[in-house]
Design an enzyme around this catalytic site. Structure first.
Site, PDB file in Angstrom:
ATOM      1  N   HIS A 172       0.812  -1.218   0.000  1.00 59.04           N
ATOM      2  CA  HIS A 172       0.000   0.000   0.000  1.00 59.04           C
ATOM      3  C   HIS A 172       0.846   1.270   0.000  1.00 59.04           C
ATOM      4  O   HIS A 172       0.312   2.362   0.157  1.00 59.04           O
ATOM      5  CB  HIS A 172      -0.951   0.007   1.197  1.00 59.04           C
ATOM      6  CG  HIS A 172      -2.113  -0.913   0.997  1.00 59.04           C
ATOM      7  ND1 HIS A 172      -3.079  -1.102   1.963  1.00 59.04           N
ATOM      8  CD2 HIS A 172      -2.478  -1.694  -0.045  1.00 59.04           C
ATOM      9  CE1 HIS A 172      -3.976  -1.975   1.521  1.00 59.04           C
ATOM     10  NE2 HIS A 172      -3.625  -2.339   0.309  1.00 59.04           N
ATOM     11  N   GLY A 191      35.424 -23.428  24.000  1.00 56.83           N
ATOM     12  CA  GLY A 191      36.531 -24.194  24.572  1.00 56.83           C
ATOM     13  C   GLY A 191      37.864 -23.717  24.025  1.00 56.83           C
ATOM     14  O   GLY A 191      37.971 -23.420  22.840  1.00 56.83           O
ATOM     15  N   SER A 192      38.843 -23.613  24.888  1.00 59.07           N
ATOM     16  CA  SER A 192      40.193 -23.258  24.459  1.00 59.07           C
ATOM     17  C   SER A 192      41.177 -23.848  25.455  1.00 59.07           C
ATOM     18  O   SER A 192      40.855 -24.008  26.642  1.00 59.07           O
ATOM     19  CB  SER A 192      40.359 -21.732  24.392  1.00 59.07           C
ATOM     20  OG  SER A 192      40.189 -21.164  25.673  1.00 59.07           O
ATOM     21  N   PHE A 248      37.991 -16.026  15.355  1.00 59.73           N
ATOM     22  CA  PHE A 248      38.173 -14.657  15.809  1.00 59.73           C
ATOM     23  C   PHE A 248      39.232 -13.941  14.966  1.00 59.73           C
ATOM     24  O   PHE A 248      40.300 -14.486  14.694  1.00 59.73           O
ATOM     25  CB  PHE A 248      38.595 -14.634  17.287  1.00 59.73           C
ATOM     26  CG  PHE A 248      37.442 -14.810  18.230  1.00 59.73           C
ATOM     27  CD1 PHE A 248      36.923 -13.727  18.914  1.00 59.73           C
ATOM     28  CD2 PHE A 248      36.871 -16.057  18.417  1.00 59.73           C
ATOM     29  CE1 PHE A 248      35.849 -13.881  19.778  1.00 59.73           C
ATOM     30  CE2 PHE A 248      35.803 -16.219  19.275  1.00 59.73           C
ATOM     31  CZ  PHE A 248      35.280 -15.125  19.956  1.00 59.73           C
ATOM     32  N   ARG A 270      31.590 -11.848  19.974  1.00 60.97           N
ATOM     33  CA  ARG A 270      31.051 -12.939  20.797  1.00 60.97           C
ATOM     34  C   ARG A 270      29.529 -12.806  20.956  1.00 60.97           C
ATOM     35  O   ARG A 270      28.796 -13.799  20.895  1.00 60.97           O
ATOM     36  CB  ARG A 270      31.715 -12.942  22.176  1.00 60.97           C
ATOM     37  CG  ARG A 270      33.148 -13.449  22.178  1.00 60.97           C
ATOM     38  CD  ARG A 270      33.692 -13.562  23.600  1.00 60.97           C
ATOM     39  NE  ARG A 270      34.949 -14.292  23.611  1.00 60.97           N
ATOM     40  CZ  ARG A 270      36.149 -13.732  23.746  1.00 60.97           C
ATOM     41  NH1 ARG A 270      36.238 -12.406  23.878  1.00 60.97           N
ATOM     42  NH2 ARG A 270      37.228 -14.480  23.751  1.00 60.97           N
ATOM     43  N   LYS A 310      44.788 -20.443  29.080  1.00 58.53           N
ATOM     44  CA  LYS A 310      45.725 -19.875  28.106  1.00 58.53           C
ATOM     45  C   LYS A 310      47.049 -19.562  28.800  1.00 58.53           C
ATOM     46  O   LYS A 310      47.123 -19.537  30.032  1.00 58.53           O
ATOM     47  CB  LYS A 310      45.145 -18.605  27.483  1.00 58.53           C
ATOM     48  CG  LYS A 310      44.908 -17.471  28.483  1.00 58.53           C
ATOM     49  CD  LYS A 310      44.323 -16.246  27.796  1.00 58.53           C
ATOM     50  CE  LYS A 310      44.096 -15.124  28.817  1.00 58.53           C
ATOM     51  NZ  LYS A 310      43.564 -13.890  28.170  1.00 58.53           N
ATOM     52  N   GLY A 317      38.295 -14.896  28.143  1.00 60.93           N
ATOM     53  CA  GLY A 317      37.358 -14.865  27.021  1.00 60.93           C
ATOM     54  C   GLY A 317      36.216 -15.840  27.225  1.00 60.93           C
ATOM     55  O   GLY A 317      35.060 -15.544  26.901  1.00 60.93           O
ATOM     56  N   GLU A 320      32.230 -15.199  27.545  1.00 58.39           N
ATOM     57  CA  GLU A 320      31.241 -15.930  26.757  1.00 58.39           C
ATOM     58  C   GLU A 320      30.148 -16.515  27.644  1.00 58.39           C
ATOM     59  O   GLU A 320      28.970 -16.548  27.257  1.00 58.39           O
ATOM     60  CB  GLU A 320      31.936 -17.026  25.953  1.00 58.39           C
ATOM     61  CG  GLU A 320      32.759 -16.465  24.799  1.00 58.39           C
ATOM     62  CD  GLU A 320      33.645 -17.478  24.109  1.00 58.39           C
ATOM     63  OE1 GLU A 320      34.288 -17.101  23.105  1.00 58.39           O
ATOM     64  OE2 GLU A 320      33.703 -18.640  24.569  1.00 58.39           O
TER      65      GLU A 320
END
Length: 478
Positions: A150, A287-288, A355, A372, A389, A400, A404
């Site tokens: 319309h 997971g890291s 990343f 993220r 890490k 990180g 998350e």
């Protein structure tokens, strides 16, 4: 929630997943944002004609009477449109919920820009079409097409409003008739905030019905059950109830199934459930690791491959940023399962977004946080394992992964923390287990128990993954 509403959600979700879903938005969808309905839009016109807007029901004719009085001049009507729809408004929660879903086709009789705004807010590119010339063009990189049959408030002089406009519609906007007819054949629509009094849509639906007869595609609409209005007589109320029942029965001629609700809030709940169930088919894996103890590298690798494979096998899409030391095993499991199966494509089973590394140090934290948020916002379940890490020569908790987790909680994902893998995952599990009712608000007792058990489970990878699949199933059960 009523059984019929749940049935709609289940059936429409299937159409969304298969890429066949479409939305038809009426004035009722925009009303909560502050836009007026037809009655309020044309109230000044009715007053000028010495008519009572509260009694009038044929607003197309009302607009035409006014235009006749002014010898076809549309100036005042255009000004009304600008005044009532030209004021910026924000999309409603339902606009937002729809924009989050992978729906590619929108039709509307509204003049406002709320659908486009909602899509843009979620990083999507809308291809807006409100003239026939627009139909011949395709916006590059579009994510959704918004057909405004319309017209649009940015072009009020060409808006469809009065009887003249409707009578000439099939000449002036024939391409819209063809396009909508095609979508009604190939897509499954849900009509939201629509009263089915629009003569253009009635014509198009009739044409589709006559061409396809019993082969018409199933569509859905929502109606609020008629209640007695203040000051309404019993006779008038009974008449209104019967009329609504007849309208609902008549819509079945076009294979449009009405979902009757007691309150408009039930429509909100249905869309929220739809979005939640769609997201539940995507699982974010976080997971890291630099250090793989206490599980050890062999178990972590085996677990990752089996997890990716089994999630893909059971129809889940794996969402991951490919965390160091963990992500590659999960990716390998998904790819292996998809390539061994003839039933799925890799795009359907995997959303992979590594990343970006080449980000300036001063900007990285903000960029990665947004990255993220966008990634986790795609999922309904989040699995956390390990999370460590090397920093300044020492092994530390991966901040990180903790971020998350916070995002997953904010997005109301179902959190599965594998505490026995240690590190950040262990801390996350302890936090969740300490206040399960706070983190699992919508889960049943059975689902809470299944999810929390995974935090203390230390078994062979096959056993652990099997229990994860069971926990996800019971947690996302409708």
């Amino acid at each position: 929630m009523k059984q019929k509403v749940k049935q709609f959600v289940e059936r429409y979700l299937k159409e969304i997943i298969e890429g066949n879903a479409a939305v038809f938005a009426g004035a009722g969808l925009s009303a909560p944002a502050g836009f007026v309905n037809w009655r309020e839009l044309l109230r000044p016109i009715a007053e000028e004609l010495d008519l009572d807007a509260d009694i009038e029901t044929d607003f197309v004719a009302l607009a035409q009477f006014h235009r006749n009085k002014h010898h076809g001049n549309k100036g005042q009507q255009n000004q009304l449109l600008i005044e009532r729809f030209g004021v910026p408004k924000s999309p409603t929660a339902n606009h937002d919920m729809l924009a989050k879903l992978p729906i590619e086709t929108y039709w509307t009789t509204n003049y406002d820009d709320l659908i486009e705004k909602a899509l843009l807010a979620h990083g999507k590119t809308p291809d807006v079409k409100y003239t026939e010339a627009h139909l011949a063009l395709t916006r590059r990189g579009r994510d959704a097409v918004v057909y405004k049959m319309h017209g649009d408030i940015s072009n009020p002089q060409d808006a469809v409003l009065a009887k003249d406009d409707y009578e000439r519609y099939h000449v002036n906007r024939a391409a819209f008739v063809t396009a909508l007819s095609g979508d009604l054949v190939s897509r499954t629509f849900v009509f939201l905030g629509f009263s089915f009094t629009d003569p253009n849509l009635d014509y198009i639906l009739s044409r589709v019905r006559l061409n396809l007869e019993e082969n018409q595609r199933k569509h859905y609409c929502f109606f609020k059950k008629r209640v007695k209005l203040t000051g309404e007589t019993e006779e008038a109320f009974k008449n209104a109830v019967v009329r609504q029942e007849l309208v609902i029965a008549d819509l079945l001629r076009f294979n449009i199934e009405a979902v009757l609700v007691d309150e408009y809030a039930e429509i909100d709940e249905a869309l929220q459930l739809l979005h939640r169930l769609y997201r539940s088919k995507s699982v974010f894996v976080s997971g890291s690791a630099e250090i793989f103890e206490p599980w050890g590298r062999a178990k972590v690798d085996a677990f990752g491959r089996i997890l990716g494979s089994e999630l893909a096998k059971h129809g889940y899409r794996v969402v991951t940023g490919l965390g160091k030391g963990v992500g590659d095993a999960v990716l390998s499991g998904v790819v292996d399962q998809v390539y061994r199966s003839s039933k799925s494509q890799l795009d359907e089973a995997l959303l992979l977004r590594p990343f970006p590394q080449q980000i300036a140090a001063g900007e990285r934290d903000a960029v990665w946080k947004r990255y993220r948020e966008e990634l986790i916002g795609q999922a309904g379940v989040a699995i956390f394992l390990l999370g460590n890490k090397i920093e300044d020569g020492k092994n530390v908790i991966a901040d990180g992964m903790k971020q998350e987790f916070e995002i997953a909680v904010a997005e109301k994902l179902i959190v599965i923390a594998l505490g026995t893998s240690g590190h950040a995952a262990s801390e996350i599990f302890d936090q969740v287990a300490g206040k399960p009712d706070a983190y699992f608000v919508d889960l049943s007792a059975e689902a809470k128990s299944a999810v929390l058990m995974l935090g203390t489970l230390d078994a062979e990878p096959e056993v652990m993954v099997s229990e994860i699949i069971k926990a996800i199933a019971v947690s996302t059960k409708k």
